[in-house]
Design an enzyme around this catalytic site. Structure first.
Site, PDB file in Angstrom:
ATOM      1  N   LYS A  13       0.793  -1.159   0.080  1.00  8.86           N
ATOM      2  CA  LYS A  13       0.114   0.020   0.033  1.00  8.86           C
ATOM      3  C   LYS A  13       0.693   1.151  -0.106  1.00  8.86           C
ATOM      4  O   LYS A  13       0.631   2.269  -0.760  1.00  8.86           O
ATOM      5  CB  LYS A  13      -1.061   0.017   1.335  1.00  8.86           C
ATOM      6  CG  LYS A  13      -2.025  -1.247   1.359  1.00  8.86           C
ATOM      7  CD  LYS A  13      -2.963  -1.302   2.244  1.00  8.86           C
ATOM      8  CE  LYS A  13      -2.259  -1.121   3.817  1.00  8.86           C
ATOM      9  NZ  LYS A  13      -1.257  -2.631   4.236  1.00  8.86           N
ATOM     10  N   ARG A  88      -9.892  -0.041   8.958  1.00 10.67           N
ATOM     11  CA  ARG A  88      -9.441  -1.575   9.451  1.00 10.67           C
ATOM     12  C   ARG A  88     -10.425  -2.342  10.114  1.00 10.67           C
ATOM     13  O   ARG A  88      -9.988  -3.460  10.382  1.00 10.67           O
ATOM     14  CB  ARG A  88      -8.108  -1.477  10.210  1.00 10.67           C
ATOM     15  CG  ARG A  88      -6.838  -1.657   9.222  1.00 10.67           C
ATOM     16  CD  ARG A  88      -5.644  -1.206  10.309  1.00 10.67           C
ATOM     17  NE  ARG A  88      -4.499  -1.828   9.901  1.00 10.67           N
ATOM     18  CZ  ARG A  88      -3.519  -1.149   9.584  1.00 10.67           C
ATOM     19  NH1 ARG A  88      -3.453  -0.077   9.266  1.00 10.67           N
ATOM     20  NH2 ARG A  88      -2.200  -1.918   9.454  1.00 10.67           N
ATOM     21  N   ARG A 127      11.543  -5.515   5.133  1.00 10.68           N
ATOM     22  CA  ARG A 127      11.306  -4.088   4.908  1.00 10.68           C
ATOM     23  C   ARG A 127      12.188  -3.224   5.637  1.00 10.68           C
ATOM     24  O   ARG A 127      12.467  -3.382   6.919  1.00 10.68           O
ATOM     25  CB  ARG A 127       9.690  -3.962   5.479  1.00 10.68           C
ATOM     26  CG  ARG A 127       9.571  -2.323   5.329  1.00 10.68           C
ATOM     27  CD  ARG A 127       7.991  -2.264   5.085  1.00 10.68           C
ATOM     28  NE  ARG A 127       7.132  -2.529   6.422  1.00 10.68           N
ATOM     29  CZ  ARG A 127       5.870  -2.498   6.592  1.00 10.68           C
ATOM     30  NH1 ARG A 127       5.209  -1.928   5.612  1.00 10.68           N
ATOM     31  NH2 ARG A 127       5.121  -2.827   7.484  1.00 10.68           N
ATOM     32  N   ARG A 160      11.125  -1.493  11.127  1.00 15.21           N
ATOM     33  CA  ARG A 160      10.017  -1.271  12.273  1.00 15.21           C
ATOM     34  C   ARG A 160      10.154  -2.177  13.308  1.00 15.21           C
ATOM     35  O   ARG A 160      10.152  -3.550  13.026  1.00 15.21           O
ATOM     36  CB  ARG A 160       8.589  -1.265  11.735  1.00 15.21           C
ATOM     37  CG  ARG A 160       8.615   0.213  10.830  1.00 15.21           C
ATOM     38  CD  ARG A 160       7.174   0.166  10.084  1.00 15.21           C
ATOM     39  NE  ARG A 160       5.852  -0.470  10.522  1.00 15.21           N
ATOM     40  CZ  ARG A 160       4.938  -0.456   9.962  1.00 15.21           C
ATOM     41  NH1 ARG A 160       4.811   0.028   8.441  1.00 15.21           N
ATOM     42  NH2 ARG A 160       3.921  -1.101  10.710  1.00 15.21           N
ATOM     43  N   ARG A 171       0.030  -9.572  13.437  1.00 17.32           N
ATOM     44  CA  ARG A 171      -0.604  -8.484  12.535  1.00 17.32           C
ATOM     45  C   ARG A 171      -1.504  -9.352  11.260  1.00 17.32           C
ATOM     46  O   ARG A 171      -2.526  -8.771  11.122  1.00 17.32           O
ATOM     47  CB  ARG A 171       0.419  -7.417  11.987  1.00 17.32           C
ATOM     48  CG  ARG A 171       0.919  -6.604  13.005  1.00 17.32           C
ATOM     49  CD  ARG A 171       2.187  -6.165  12.668  1.00 17.32           C
ATOM     50  NE  ARG A 171       2.141  -5.303  11.365  1.00 17.32           N
ATOM     51  CZ  ARG A 171       3.106  -4.925  10.636  1.00 17.32           C
ATOM     52  NH1 ARG A 171       4.226  -5.447  11.007  1.00 17.32           N
ATOM     53  NH2 ARG A 171       3.006  -4.074   9.552  1.00 17.32           N
TER      54      ARG A 171
HETATM   55  P1  ADP Z   1       2.275  -1.706   3.235  1.00 19.61           P
HETATM   56  O1  ADP Z   1       2.133  -0.383   3.011  1.00 19.61           O
HETATM   57  O2  ADP Z   1       0.925  -2.369   2.589  1.00 19.61           O
HETATM   58  O3  ADP Z   1       2.416  -2.557   4.624  1.00 19.61           O
HETATM   59  P2  ADP Z   1       4.523  -1.600   2.005  1.00 19.61           P
HETATM   60  O4  ADP Z   1       4.485  -0.867   0.919  1.00 19.61           O
HETATM   61  O5  ADP Z   1       5.504  -1.085   3.107  1.00 19.61           O
HETATM   62  O6  ADP Z   1       3.555  -2.410   2.531  1.00 19.61           O
HETATM   63  O7  ADP Z   1       5.587  -2.950   1.295  1.00 19.61           O
HETATM   64  C1  ADP Z   1       6.006  -3.987   2.103  1.00 19.61           C
HETATM   65  C2  ADP Z   1       7.358  -4.398   1.648  1.00 19.61           C
HETATM   66  O8  ADP Z   1       7.187  -5.185   0.690  1.00 19.61           O
HETATM   67  C3  ADP Z   1       8.260  -3.205   1.568  1.00 19.61           C
HETATM   68  O9  ADP Z   1       9.778  -3.777   2.015  1.00 19.61           O
HETATM   69  C4  ADP Z   1       8.374  -3.032  -0.087  1.00 19.61           C
HETATM   70  O10 ADP Z   1       9.569  -2.592  -0.402  1.00 19.61           O
HETATM   71  C5  ADP Z   1       7.968  -4.518  -0.584  1.00 19.61           C
HETATM   72  N1  ADP Z   1       7.358  -4.538  -1.740  1.00 19.61           N
HETATM   73  C6  ADP Z   1       6.133  -3.634  -1.887  1.00 19.61           C
HETATM   74  N2  ADP Z   1       5.480  -4.058  -3.088  1.00 19.61           N
HETATM   75  C7  ADP Z   1       6.011  -5.228  -3.665  1.00 19.61           C
HETATM   76  C8  ADP Z   1       6.073  -6.119  -4.718  1.00 19.61           C
HETATM   77  N3  ADP Z   1       5.042  -5.926  -5.564  1.00 19.61           N
HETATM   78  N4  ADP Z   1       7.015  -7.065  -4.777  1.00 19.61           N
HETATM   79  C9  ADP Z   1       7.883  -7.122  -4.101  1.00 19.61           C
HETATM   80  N5  ADP Z   1       8.223  -6.348  -2.680  1.00 19.61           N
HETATM   81  C10 ADP Z   1       7.152  -5.140  -2.650  1.00 19.61           C
HETATM   82  P1  AMP Z   2       0.533   0.114   9.324  1.00 18.93           P
HETATM   83  O1  AMP Z   2       1.642   1.166   9.113  1.00 18.93           O
HETATM   84  O2  AMP Z   2      -0.417   0.426   8.592  1.00 18.93           O
HETATM   85  O3  AMP Z   2       1.129  -1.150   9.012  1.00 18.93           O
HETATM   86  O4  AMP Z   2       0.043   0.453  10.752  1.00 18.93           O
HETATM   87  C1  AMP Z   2       0.855   0.035  11.979  1.00 18.93           C
HETATM   88  C2  AMP Z   2       0.154  -0.291  13.060  1.00 18.93           C
HETATM   89  O5  AMP Z   2      -0.727   0.976  13.589  1.00 18.93           O
HETATM   90  C3  AMP Z   2      -0.944  -1.003  13.174  1.00 18.93           C
HETATM   91  O6  AMP Z   2      -0.370  -2.485  13.186  1.00 18.93           O
HETATM   92  C4  AMP Z   2      -1.878  -0.854  13.919  1.00 18.93           C
HETATM   93  O7  AMP Z   2      -1.372  -0.864  15.448  1.00 18.93           O
HETATM   94  C5  AMP Z   2      -1.855   0.909  13.874  1.00 18.93           C
HETATM   95  N1  AMP Z   2      -3.022   1.173  13.020  1.00 18.93           N
HETATM   96  C6  AMP Z   2      -2.795   2.073  11.849  1.00 18.93           C
HETATM   97  N2  AMP Z   2      -4.026   2.147  11.198  1.00 18.93           N
HETATM   98  C7  AMP Z   2      -4.739   1.558  12.132  1.00 18.93           C
HETATM   99  C8  AMP Z   2      -6.254   1.556  12.205  1.00 18.93           C
HETATM  100  N3  AMP Z   2      -6.937   1.965  11.077  1.00 18.93           N
HETATM  101  N4  AMP Z   2      -7.037   1.106  13.167  1.00 18.93           N
HETATM  102  C9  AMP Z   2      -6.031   0.447  14.081  1.00 18.93           C
HETATM  103  N5  AMP Z   2      -5.087   0.588  14.138  1.00 18.93           N
HETATM  104  C10 AMP Z   2      -4.119   0.963  13.311  1.00 18.93           C
END
Ligand code: ADP
Ligand code: AMP
Length: 216
Positions: A13, A88, A127, A160, A171
């Site tokens: 995302k 969520r 990541r 993270r 998660r």
């Molecule tokens: P989200 O915001 O949904 O939690 P991220 O955008 O942070 O996910 O992506 C999670 C990890 O996967 C990051 O390390 C990113 O660089 C990697 N990633 C994202 N999209 C892809 C893809 N299509 N193929 C491989 N790795 C990806």
């Molecule tokens: P994310 O960066 O989206 O993976 O979110 C990191 C953490 O923030 C999650 O694991 C939750 O603990 C909290 N969080 C983010 N968005 C929400 C949401 N919409 N509702 C509840 N918790 C959230």
């Protein structure tokens, strides 16, 4: 335009939000980023949210709903917005509908980035995030040009706390239990758009681009 980027943790995302918010010319609103910023600054919200985030649990709905209500009332959201990580839960989705009603807007689409759980673990465990601008990298799939340094701003990259193995498992379970039901909510409203998130980053971007072109 108003879109939600939906999908499990690690689906991509944040990665896709960067280009998409530029393309749509709307702010990228990541609730995870906003909460992490509050934790870093030690605000009242950050202090309440931290223990949930470290364990990979969801932060209580009332805190998130107040946060989003406040953020969507800011002037930069008048032209639209891209939500990432919200809603969520079903109560969050219902609250979002009420907020949208109040500001006379509706969602143009909920973009569901679909990725299987084995791939999610690989993505989350590799990541790395920029401490300054929040850009997301992966040690194998999307490495920075120089190790641990952000290509975009030169900031330091870090892992993270909730991208460690125990929190990742929790998660993904939380996603299935509490967040996945929201897909059905939007399916019924006929605004769910499924995107195959297993493809490479550029291919996923191309698919989202062509989805937008089809909508125009
Ligand atoms: P989200 O915001 O949904 O939690 P991220 O955008 O942070 O996910 O992506 C999670 C990890 O996967 C990051 O390390 C990113 O660089 C990697 N990633 C994202 N999209 C892809 C893809 N299509 N193929 C491989 N790795 C990806
Ligand atoms: P994310 O960066 O989206 O993976 O979110 C990191 C953490 O923030 C999650 O694991 C939750 O603990 C909290 N969080 C983010 N968005 C929400 C949401 N919409 N509702 C509840 N918790 C959230």
């Amino acid at each position: 335009m108003q879109f939600v980027l939906f999908g499990p943790p690690g689906a991509g995302k944040g990665t896709q939000a960067k280009f998409l918010s530029e393309e749509l010319n709307v702010p990228h609103i990541s609730t995870g980023d906003i909460l992490r910023e509050n934790v870093k600054k030690g605000t009242a919200l950050g202090l309440k949210a931290k223990s949930y985030m470290d364990k990979g649990e969801l932060v209580p709905d009332n805190l998130l709903i107040d946060l989003i209500k406040d953020r969507l009332s800011q002037p930069d959201c008048r032209k639209g917005f891209l939500l990432d990580g919200f809603p969520r839960t079903i109560p969050q989705a219902e609250a979002l509908d009420e907020i949208l009603d109040d500001i006379n807007k509706n969602l143009d689409g909920v973009i569901n980035i679909d990725v299987g759980s084995g791939e999610l673990v690989r993505r989350l465990s590799g990541r790395r995030i920029c401490r300054s601008c929040g850009a997301s990298y992966h040690v194998v799939f999307n490495p920075p040009k120089a190790k641990d340094i952000c290509d975009a701003c030169g900031g330091e990259l870090y892992q993270r706390a909730d991208d460690q193995e125990a929190a990742i498992k929790n998660r993904l379970n939380v996603y299935v239990r509490q967040t996945q039901p929201v897909l059905e909510y939007y399916k019924k409203k006929n605004i769910l758009i499924d995107i195959d998130g297993e493809k490479e980053i550029d291919e996923v971007t191309a698919d989202i681009r062509s989805m937008l072109a089809d909508m125009a």
